[in-house]
Write an enzyme that holds these catalytic residues in place. Structure first.
Site, mmCIF file in Angstrom:
data_model
loop_
_atom_site.group_PDB
_atom_site.id
_atom_site.type_symbol
_atom_site.label_atom_id
_atom_site.label_comp_id
_atom_site.label_asym_id
_atom_site.label_seq_id
_atom_site.Cartn_x
_atom_site.Cartn_y
_atom_site.Cartn_z
ATOM 1 N N HIS A 123 0.811 -1.215 0.000
ATOM 2 C CA HIS A 123 0.000 0.000 0.000
ATOM 3 C C HIS A 123 0.847 1.269 0.000
ATOM 4 O O HIS A 123 0.319 2.366 0.114
ATOM 5 C CB HIS A 123 -0.948 0.029 1.208
ATOM 6 C CG HIS A 123 -1.973 -1.055 1.165
ATOM 7 N ND1 HIS A 123 -2.838 -1.288 2.196
ATOM 8 C CD2 HIS A 123 -2.258 -1.980 0.234
ATOM 9 C CE1 HIS A 123 -3.610 -2.317 1.886
ATOM 10 N NE2 HIS A 123 -3.276 -2.751 0.704
ATOM 11 N N ILE B 165 0.600 6.808 0.381
ATOM 12 C CA ILE B 165 0.041 5.660 1.070
ATOM 13 C C ILE B 165 -1.413 5.502 0.672
ATOM 14 O O ILE B 165 -2.178 6.475 0.674
ATOM 15 C CB ILE B 165 0.113 5.855 2.604
ATOM 16 C CG1 ILE B 165 1.540 6.184 3.021
ATOM 17 C CG2 ILE B 165 -0.401 4.626 3.333
ATOM 18 C CD1 ILE B 165 1.619 6.870 4.372
ATOM 19 N N CYS B 166 -1.772 4.299 0.333
ATOM 20 C CA CYS B 166 -3.172 4.029 0.015
ATOM 21 C C CYS B 166 -3.826 3.467 1.273
ATOM 22 O O CYS B 166 -3.709 2.285 1.566
ATOM 23 C CB CYS B 166 -3.269 3.035 -1.142
ATOM 24 S SG CYS B 166 -4.959 2.606 -1.559
ATOM 25 N N ALA B 167 -4.427 4.326 2.042
ATOM 26 C CA ALA B 167 -5.091 3.892 3.266
ATOM 27 C C ALA B 167 -6.392 4.668 3.393
ATOM 28 O O ALA B 167 -6.408 5.889 3.239
ATOM 29 C CB ALA B 167 -4.209 4.141 4.479
ATOM 30 N N TRP C 107 -8.180 7.451 -4.593
ATOM 31 C CA TRP C 107 -7.761 6.108 -4.198
ATOM 32 C C TRP C 107 -8.925 5.137 -4.293
ATOM 33 O O TRP C 107 -10.070 5.495 -4.119
ATOM 34 C CB TRP C 107 -7.236 6.130 -2.770
ATOM 35 C CG TRP C 107 -6.043 6.982 -2.578
ATOM 36 C CD1 TRP C 107 -6.009 8.239 -2.060
ATOM 37 C CD2 TRP C 107 -4.686 6.667 -2.910
ATOM 38 N NE1 TRP C 107 -4.736 8.719 -2.054
ATOM 39 C CE2 TRP C 107 -3.907 7.781 -2.562
ATOM 40 C CE3 TRP C 107 -4.081 5.552 -3.467
ATOM 41 C CZ2 TRP C 107 -2.537 7.813 -2.747
ATOM 42 C CZ3 TRP C 107 -2.716 5.575 -3.654
ATOM 43 C CH2 TRP C 107 -1.964 6.697 -3.299
#
Lengths: 157, 487
Positions: free
Chosen positions: A89, A96-98, A150
């Site tokens: 991620h 950051i892919c959160a 995202w």
């Protein structure tokens, strides 16, 4: 006044960090103003694939914090010997892919909560790899990860 | 996975042959957006007795290279002919690349926009004329029109184009940039194109590259297309920059379906009850500070309460609800399930459903039937609603909406965000998501209903539906670790 709310809230968080400390593995590296803070994150324990590594998490606060999420990226920082974690991620540019940094942000979250989430995201990972399409994303990514749309599709890591 | 060559389609509205764009499962002409399309693949042609219209333009086959000749040398051979690049560009774009003998041997051409090679269809009405300065290809359109492509008539410039790596450039890192900066700039340069065709970016860049050419780059625009398709090449229809391209992508993604948080409507926000803390009510309140600004509540503070019983400073809560209509603490949604997602503003003026029109109706909907003496419980939705609410539900409240395949974002008890959320406030206040009944004693009699029955029920339905959806997807993708569950 929203700006007032932001700095008041950050002051409060700072005071709390100073008085109560941060959770294990998380350190406030710098908070020179109410705009950019730098935390270090380590994943503790022997189980982790990131054992011995240190990561630096940069948070950039807008005037509408905490209504709006801060800009959160991992940064490579030689001073602290920090690298960008290799994680499905985390893009190599530090983005950051959160979901909590996107549409699941809530103003009840705070800096330490973000750090804890990132720490646990790293801790639960079993395989060091970059996200799919890392190179392509990094090539075209905006500097502010919040401008990226995202798609959160994995809750296992 | 062997990709089946995607066939060409004929648009009966504009006569173009293309690979259609699919919008909501409906195929549209890539050229005129018409929907009257016919597939051109002979194998799938629904009417085998009907003669197929002429195939799309096919590049003339160069003499087959000796076997074992590498692709790059083949390409250089094409360069030597001058305009080979344009042939390649055009041929790939129209999927006719397969007619190139060398490429056919090398397998499907991954650079064609559809990601697979076009079928080799019978060529009819194709003429080829190789003149001194270049080549002209003509073909007939089904409507009777004639298409003509001229290659290699731009003299030096064209020759220059033939040399640059362009969209097929190595690695594709900045193929487009190289392409345009390379216009005539490296007339003699030889670039190794090997591998360029396999670059996944090539398709996009290729398309953009062609668009840019068609849009009339001054001095570069060749007499490139004449005949039917030319009328479609309107400069305003194309993007010139990465930014513009991103913008279009953004628009397409937005058109594909709204996502992200839905704001609460003004009516709902205005309708939230405000309470002023007295010494007594503050003492009784479980919530001692505002979860947003983390300031302790003091006597005299005015707070706003959301239906899940969490309280906030109005100045802290309102800006949030205008972005995201859910409780910051527990994500209890203040957006009606059947509210118009596309246009959240609509709920202000229109009824969310069931013909409720006035503000009071909406508020009543949100707050229940005028103060039913319900026990304000926690917003945790796993709990079944209390019996009295259930009976109320069966008599006076419309049934919850039918489960929908994609529920909007709502409470996600399992989400990662909850852990830090509760840790961060566990020190000073009761954890609202713990499932224990929360004592809220700070409201007056008119506010005694915490969560109206239909609201609670809808919430529960949403959760169930979400759970079901998740299970279904888990089953479907049991081999795949990436399980959609958040969109």
């Amino acid at each position: 006044m929203a700006t007032g709310l932001a700095s008041k809230r950050l002051m409060k968080e700072l005071a709390e960090i100073k008085s109560k400390g941060t959770p294990p593995g998380i350190t406030l590296l710098s908070a020179e103003d109410m705009q950019v803070w730098l935390f270090s994150i380590q994943v503790l324990g022997d189980e982790t694939i990131y054992k011995g590594e240190t990561f630096a998490l940069k948070m950039k606060f807008g005037p509408r914090y905490p209504i709006e999420c801060p800009e959160v990226t991992f940064v490579a920082d030689q001073t602290y010997n920090a690298v960008i974690p290799i994680h499905p991620h985390c893009y190599s540019n530090g983005h950051i892919c959160a979901s909590i940094l996107g549409n699941e942000w809530s103003p009840v979250l705070n800096c330490v909560a973000i750090c804890i989430t990132m720490q646990s995201m790293l801790a639960s990972n079993k395989k060091k790899e970059r996200p799919q399409g890392n190179d392509r994303y990094v090539r075209n990514a905006p500097s502010n990860p919040k401008l990226t749309r995202w798609h959160y599709d994995d809750d296992t890591v | 996975m062997s990709s089946r060559p995607s066939p060409f389609w004929l648009c009966h509205e504009c006569g173009a042959q293309m690979r259609p764009l699919e919008v909501n499962g409906v195929k549209h002409c890539a050229s005129c957006n018409g929907e009257f399309l016919e597939i051109l693949d002979p194998e799938v042609n629904p009417d085998p007795y009907h003669e197929l219209p002429p195939a799309p333009p096919v590049r003339p086959s160069t003499s087959p290279p000796p076997s074992g000749q590498s692709r790059s040398s083949l390409e250089e051979e094409q360069h030597a002919e001058g305009g080979g690049f344009m042939q390649h560009l055009f041929g790939s774009l129209f999927g006719a690349a397969a007619s190139n003998a060398g490429q056919e041997r090398a397998g499907p051409d991954p650079s064609s926009p559809g990601g697979s090679s076009a079928p080799r269809t019978g060529v009819s009405g194709l003429g080829q004329n190789q003149g001194a300065g270049g080549r002209t290809f003509t073909w007939n359109f089904p409507g009777g029109g004639q298409g003509r492509v001229v290659f290699g008539t731009m003299g030096g410039q064209m020759g220059g184009m033939g040399q640059v790596g362009g969209p097929f450039g190595p690695g594709g890192d900045d193929g487009l940039d190289a392409f345009f900066s390379g216009f005539g700039a490296r007339p003699g340069g030889q670039q190794n194109r090997a591998g360029g065709l396999n670059d996944p970016m090539a398709g996009d860049d290729l398309l953009r590259g062609l668009m840019e050419i068609m849009s009339g780059e001054p001095g570069v625009m060749p007499p490139f297309l004449t005949g039917a398709p030319q009328g479609r090449a309107n400069p305003g229809d194309y993007v010139m920059t990465q930014q513009g391209f991103d913008q279009i992508l953004e628009q397409l993604m937005q058109a594909a379906g709204p996502q992200g948080p839905i704001p609460a409507s003004e009516v709902v926000i205005e309708g939230l009850p405000r309470i002023t803390f007295t010494e007594e009510s503050l003492e009784k309140s479980v919530y001692k500070d505002c979860p947003v600004c983390k300031e302790d509540f003091t006597v005299g503070d005015e707070v706003m309460r959301v239906p899940c019983a969490h309280v906030f400073h109005p100045d802290c809560l309102q800006p949030w609800l205008k972005i995201n209509g859910s409780c910051p603490v527990c994500r209890f949604s203040l957006v009606p399930e059947d509210g118009n997602r596309q246009n959240p503003q609509a709920t202000q003026a229109q009824a969310p459903s069931g013909g409720l029109t006035s503000v009071t109706d909406i508020l009543q909907r949100l707050w229940g039937q005028g103060g039913a003496p319900s026990n304000p419980t926690s917003p945790t939705t796993e709990q079944a609603p209390p019996v009295n609410l259930t009976s109320q539900l069966s008599t006076s409240v419309p049934p919850p909406p039918a489960p929908q395949p994609s529920p909007p974002p709502a409470v996600q008890p399992q989400s990662a965000a909850d852990t830090p959320a509760s840790t961060s406030e566990g020190q000073t206040e009761g954890t609202p998501t713990s499932g224990a009944p929360v004592e809220v004693d700070l409201e007056g009699p008119m506010l005694s209903s915490a969560i109206p029955a239909d609201y609670r029920e809808r919430h529960r339905q949403r959760e169930l539906e979400r759970e079901r959806e998740r299970e279904r997807q888990t089953q479907q993708n049991s081999h795949d670790p990436y399980v959609d569950d958040l969109d």
